[in-house]
Design an enzyme around this catalytic site. Structure first.
Site, PDB file in Angstrom:
ATOM      1  N   GLY A 165      50.379  -6.941 -12.222  1.00  0.00           N
ATOM      2  CA  GLY A 165      50.509  -5.634 -11.590  1.00  0.00           C
ATOM      3  C   GLY A 165      52.163  -4.724 -10.782  1.00  0.00           C
ATOM      4  CG  HIS A 189      55.313  -4.699 -26.747  1.00  0.00           C
ATOM      5  ND1 HIS A 189      53.583  -5.759 -26.070  1.00  0.00           N
ATOM      6  CD2 HIS A 189      55.365  -5.010 -27.536  1.00  0.00           C
ATOM      7  CE1 HIS A 189      54.225  -6.738 -26.893  1.00  0.00           C
ATOM      8  NE2 HIS A 189      55.159  -6.669 -27.950  1.00  0.00           N
ATOM      9  CD  GLU A 206      58.142  -5.444 -18.857  1.00  0.00           C
ATOM     10  OE1 GLU A 206      57.542  -5.158 -18.769  1.00  0.00           O
ATOM     11  OE2 GLU A 206      58.339  -6.334 -19.365  1.00  0.00           O
TER      12      GLU A 206
END
Ligand code: GRF
Length: 203
Positions: free
Chosen positions: A11, A108, A173
């Site tokens: 997470g 992704h 990300e």
């Protein structure tokens, strides 16, 4: 905007989204975390931040349809505006996606359309890529193929391993997902009925 985050693992992307939404002017709040794994490390992190968490282990359900029905029932109670998949390692059915058309985001770890699916960093290295990165996209029925919201690029270094590249990509990300969620939650970016992305501002 009310956001539910789906996780299956550590997470770190969820935590990045949580940190971003704590800014007073951020146009979204995370109101719940759903996981298909009771062992997901992100659950304890979410709970420590006071976010309600809900686990739906796939093995306790007769089939995919029953599993999704349980998740959808919970979502009906929470009533999120948006769903953010963040390291969620399960494909959503077309019916599920249709229930939240244009309102599900995923991150992704590759520059889609390059390297959909798994082992993206090994494949980038094997392909001799000089850059790699991540993509935040709207989720559509195909895997890792929805319209792109945001991407970030990192260099691939000559001595990179999948692990060193993954670590470099993971750091971008976090900032990319937060930026993408802000664009969508603020209404600056949305998905049209034909699956194209509508950008209402240059940002
Ligand atoms: C990340 O590489 C993400 O791109 C992929 O799952 C990995 C783990 O994410 N979807 P997280 O640390 O659980 O957010």
């Amino acid at each position: 905007k009310r956001v539910v985050v789906f996780i299956s693992g550590g997470g770190s992307n969820m935590m990045a989204l949580l940190a971003a939404t704590e800014a007073a002017d951020f146009p979204a709040e995370i109101v719940g975390v759903i996981s298909d794994k009771a062992s997901a490390g992100g659950l304890a992190k979410a709970e420590a931040k006071g976010i309600p968490t809900f686990v739906f282990e796939r093995k306790f359900y007769a089939g995919k349809a029953e599993h999704e029905a349980a998740v959808l029932a919970k979502l009906g109670e929470i009533a999120p505006d948006l769903i953010c998949l963040a390291g969620y390692m399960r494909l959503l059915s077309a019916d599920f996606i249709r229930s939240y058309e244009g309102r599900i985001l995923n991150i992704h770890p590759s520059l889609l359309p390059l390297f959909p699916g798994l082992h993206t960093h090994q494949r980038a290295i094997d392909a001799g890529m000089k850059v790699a990165g991540c993509t935040v996209h709207f989720v559509t029925e195909g895997m890792d193929e929805g319209p792109v919201i945001a991407q970030s690029v990192v260099p691939v270094l000559i001595d990179d391993t999948p692990e060193t590249l993954a670590a470099r990509v993971l750091t971008v990300e976090h900032q990319t997902y937060a930026a993408a969620l802000k664009l969508v939650a603020s209404g600056k970016v949305s998905m049209r009925g034909d699956g194209s992305v509508e950008r209402l501002s240059s940002e």
